[in-house]
Every structure is written in structure tokens, then in C-alpha cells.
Write a protein that holds these residues in place. Structure first.
Motif, mmCIF file in Angstrom:
data_model
loop_
_atom_site.group_PDB
_atom_site.id
_atom_site.type_symbol
_atom_site.label_atom_id
_atom_site.label_comp_id
_atom_site.label_asym_id
_atom_site.label_seq_id
_atom_site.Cartn_x
_atom_site.Cartn_y
_atom_site.Cartn_z
ATOM 1 N N ALA A 158 26.855 45.890 39.564
ATOM 2 C CA ALA A 158 27.294 44.665 40.241
ATOM 3 C C ALA A 158 28.175 43.835 39.312
ATOM 4 O O ALA A 158 29.159 43.225 39.744
ATOM 5 C CB ALA A 158 26.082 43.854 40.695
ATOM 6 N N LEU A 159 27.829 43.820 38.029
ATOM 7 C CA LEU A 159 28.642 43.113 37.041
ATOM 8 C C LEU A 159 30.015 43.770 36.916
ATOM 9 O O LEU A 159 31.042 43.079 36.858
ATOM 10 C CB LEU A 159 27.926 43.115 35.691
ATOM 11 N N CYS A 160 30.050 45.106 36.902
ATOM 12 C CA CYS A 160 31.333 45.819 36.852
ATOM 13 C C CYS A 160 32.211 45.431 38.043
ATOM 14 O O CYS A 160 33.415 45.182 37.891
ATOM 15 C CB CYS A 160 31.098 47.328 36.862
ATOM 16 N N GLU A 161 31.614 45.406 39.222
ATOM 17 C CA GLU A 161 32.373 45.063 40.423
ATOM 18 C C GLU A 161 32.948 43.659 40.319
ATOM 19 O O GLU A 161 34.119 43.419 40.642
ATOM 20 C CB GLU A 161 31.475 45.168 41.657
ATOM 21 N N ARG A 162 32.139 42.719 39.846
ATOM 22 C CA ARG A 162 32.612 41.339 39.732
ATOM 23 C C ARG A 162 33.769 41.242 38.743
ATOM 24 O O ARG A 162 34.771 40.563 38.999
ATOM 25 C CB ARG A 162 31.462 40.427 39.301
ATOM 26 N N ILE A 163 33.665 41.918 37.610
ATOM 27 C CA ILE A 163 34.723 41.861 36.594
ATOM 28 C C ILE A 163 36.009 42.494 37.118
ATOM 29 O O ILE A 163 37.104 41.933 36.973
ATOM 30 C CB ILE A 163 34.265 42.569 35.305
ATOM 31 N N VAL A 164 35.889 43.668 37.740
ATOM 32 C CA VAL A 164 37.077 44.356 38.257
ATOM 33 C C VAL A 164 37.749 43.527 39.343
ATOM 34 O O VAL A 164 38.979 43.391 39.374
ATOM 35 C CB VAL A 164 36.694 45.757 38.784
ATOM 36 N N HIS A 165 36.968 42.945 40.235
ATOM 37 C CA HIS A 165 37.544 42.111 41.288
ATOM 38 C C HIS A 165 38.247 40.891 40.703
ATOM 39 O O HIS A 165 39.293 40.469 41.212
ATOM 40 C CB HIS A 165 36.455 41.671 42.266
#
Length: 398
Positions: free
Chosen positions: A360-367
Motif C-alpha cells: 500500500a505504501l508502494c502504491e501511494r509513493i508511485v501515485h
């Protein structure tokens, strides 16, 4: 522009309408950027010189987009739009304002010289009429039925846009509140957990030196393992909350060096002395170096924990963006697993080897960098986790 006597807040219907207007969250904002092209389009469709998108407030009329040479904010008693939304219907057309009651009694300043008006109402999701998309002219005229329908269709589009604007603001407010709450709770738990971990560490060490039953040692070890997992969860929550708050510090990042550092840190090996993480061709990218490193580390760690080595990392040029792929040789992912992977606290079966926050953290950073992230089957037969980064970071950074 409206009636000589504006409705009072005591009117129950008007009170509900004003509440729906406040919920839009546009009070005090200048022209809404996404609507600046609507007046020109409405004017062209209706073959009139002036058009606007208006909101009828308690005491004022306000254009949130307009090409007319009038002030954006007018007293409501001078508002034709106020009278139009009271009339109801899909589209109000006034062929000659100077002779048609009740519009001829509206105290419109003479310098405006208005003679023609047509307005289609803007409606909230609850059906309240908030304002209009309107067209105006200094010459009398008329509006054919197909053109009236076109103006009504345009107002429906703007109504939908305003509803989406409202929903976006509401979701943003909820996210900000959750972020503040998560950060507060995480900070409050960090110090007590550190003390508990320290005490349990000393306890398990002491128990190893004294004659006690094996059950006691096992209970202490389980407590220590549980506290370590809780400590990891709290720290991951804090990172997740801080990722939304911090400003992106975008610069040139050597993604290959970042991946090599991640591989060295994790230090996983497989039989034969082969590196568990094999780094292929990776580009120089524009990104926040610290946040991007966290994405790479989390994806590699996830592949090693839930897949099988070797884990292979490489990049692909997609024109306007780079696609970064992390492949493993594990059993792969089912369709249901792919749908839940990036949800907060998804742990892939409830294992304590993961806090359920990393992806979920990866998704937030990439977005936040304007990219996308996902998972699918890899050519290796295992799982492929991928993310994209725009080559122009200004084009999509959030």
C-alpha cells in the motif's frame, strides 16, 4: 442574475438548497479552472456573445466561470439566475427582459444593457438547484428547442463536474484526517513499544541463563516476537502517514544503483552462491530518491518473502514513462490475490512476516510520482510486480 426579494433562510427548501451549495466547497474560491471553457462553449452553442456558470448564494450571485463583462459577484436581487432557478424546469428563456414579467422588475444596472437571457439549472445530487449555465445578450432574441436541449445537456455535464469536485474534496478531507490520526497514534506508541521490546529482550536473555520450565521460555519468546511485529507495524504505519505529508524532492536517481543497494541490504542468497536478486538494465529517472528506494526495497522484500528466488529486476522504455518490473520464480498470483494486493493491511494470508502496509505504501509513493503500479503473471512463471514513472515528473506528480 435574480429576484427583487430573495428567499429567506427560514424557507425550509431554501435552507436545504443553501446547505447543498455549501457542501460543494466552493465558497470564496476564484473561477474554477476546469470550467473556464464552458462559457465560450455555451456562447457558441447558443450563438450569443456572453455566457457564464453561476451559483446563487444566500445574498449574492457569483459566476465561477464567465466571459461576460460583469462583476463575478452581484447582489442576489440583481440576479436573473436566481429567478430562473425559482421558475424550475429544464431551461428558462427570456426573449426580452425589459418587457417580460417578472424579469422586467429585476433591478439590473442599466449599463449592462441586457435584453436576452437563457439559463439551464445546475442541480446537486439531491436535486437542489444551485445556479445555472446561462447565456446573455444586449439584443432581444429566442432559443430554438434543440438549442435549449443542448444548453440543458451542458448544464447537466457541469452539475456532474461539481458533484465530482465535491466528492473529491470530501475524500481528500477524510484522507487527511486519517493521515493525522495514524501519525498521532504511531508516534504515541513508538516510545512505549521500544521500552517493551527492550525489557522483553533482557527477559528472554535472562531466562536463557536460569533453570526455568521450557514453557516459560517459549512464552517469553512469543511475547518478544509479538512485540517486534507490533513495532514493525507501528513504524510502517508512521511511514505510510508521512508519505502523504512530505513534499516530493524530485531529482535524478540512478535506479540501477538503488536496486543494487536494496539487494545488498537484503543479502539473500540461493544455492550455488547465485545472487537471490539479479539486477538488469535500469534507467536514470526523475524521482524522490528516498521514496523510490523504499518502493524498490518493499517490492524486492515482498518477492523474496512470498515468491521464490532468484528475483529479477529490469526496466522497459514505454516512450513517455519507464516501466520497472520485479519478477520472482514463485507460484504466481491468483486473480483474487491481485485485486487485494495493494489494499492497506493485506497480508496475503495473515502471515506475521508482513505488516500489510508495504505494498500500500508502494502504491501511494508511485501515485504521488504520477505513475501506476500493479501485478500480473511473470514470464518466469511466478509473479511480476511493476510500476511506472513518467519521464517528465511535472506531468503527473501528485
Amino acid at each position: 442574475m435574480g429576484p427583487t426579494d430573495a428567499p429567506t433562510v427560514a424557507d425550509a427548501g431554501e435552507a436545504e438548497r443553501l446547505e447543498a451549495l455549501r457542501e460543494l466547497g466552493l465558497d470564496g474560491e476564484p473561477e474554477t479552472p476546469d470550467l473556464t471553457g464552458i462559457p465560450q462553449l455555451a456562447a457558441q452553442v447558443c450563438d450569443r456573445p456572453w455566457a457564464g456558470v453561476s451559483l446563487v448564494q444566500e445574498d449574492t450571485h457569483r459566476f465561477i466561470a464567465s466571459n461576460a463583462p460583469f462583476p463575478d459577484v452581484l447582489p442576489r436581487k440583481q440576479s436573473l439566475c436566481s429567478r430562473a432557478i425559482e421558475a424550475g424546469g429544464s431551461c428558462v428563456v427570456v426573449n426580452d427582459i425589459t418587457v417580460e414579467p417578472p424579469y422586467d422588475r429585476i433591478p439590473i444596472p442599466e449599463e449592462y444593457g441586457l435584453r436576452f437571457y437563457a439559463g439551464a439549472p445546475l442541480r446537486s445530487p439531491g436535486g437542489h438547484e444551485l445556479g445555472t449555465v446561462c447565456v446573455m445578450d444586449q439584443e432581444p432574441g429566442s432559443l430554438e428547442e434543440p438549442t435549449r436541449q443542448a444548453l440543458s445537456t451542458l448544464s447537466s455535464f457541469v452539475s456532474l463536474h461539481l458533484a465530482l469536485h465535491q466528492r473529491t474534496n470530501e475524500l481528500q478531507a477524510v484522507n487527511e484526517e486519517l493521515s493525522r490520526f495514524t501519525s498521532f497514534v504511531s508516534h504515541e506508541l513508538t516510545d512505549p513499544l521500544s521500552q517493551i521490546l527492550s525489557n522483553l529482550d533482557m527477559l528472554t536473555a535472562d531466562l536463557a541463563e536460569v533453570p526455568v520450565e521450557q514453557d516459560v521460555r517459549e512464552l517469553a519468546q512469543e511475547a518478544f516476537a509479538g512485540a517486534r511485529w507490533m513495532d514493525r507495524l507501528v513504524k510502517d504505519l508512521l511511514r505510510y502517514a508521512q508519505t502523504s505529508d512530505r513534499r516530493l524532492e524530485v531529482g535524478e536517481v540512478d535506479l540501477r544503483a538503488t536496486a543494487e543497494d536494496a539487494a545488498d541490504m537484503l543479502e539473500h542468497r540461493i544455492e550455488g552462491g547465485t545472487r537471490a536478486v539479479q539486477v538488469g538494465d535500469l534507467p536514470m529517472v526523475q524521482a524522490d530518491a528516498n521514496l523510490l528506494r523504499r518502493v524498490v526495497e518493499n517490492l524486492v522484500r515482498n518477492a523474496l518473502q512470498h515468491g521464490e528466488p532468484p528475483v529479477e529486476i529490469h526496466g522497459e522504455d514505454e516512450g513517455e514513462a519507464w516501466r520497472i518490473c520485479v519478477d520472482d520464480h514463485g507460484p504466481g498470483l491468483s486473480r483474487d490475490e491481485r485485486q487485494e494486493l495493494f489494499e492497506l493491511f493485506a497480508t496475503g494470508g495473515g502471515s506475521r512476516s508482513s505488516s500489510g502496509i508495504g505494498l500500500a505504501l508502494c502504491e501511494r509513493i508511485v501515485h504521488r510520482h504520477g505513475g501506476d503500479i500493479g501485478a500480473k503473471a511473470a514470464p518466469t512463471g511466478g509473479a511480476r510486480f511493476w510500476f511506472t514513472l513518467p519521464k517528465d515528473p511535472v506531468s503527473g506528480a501528485r
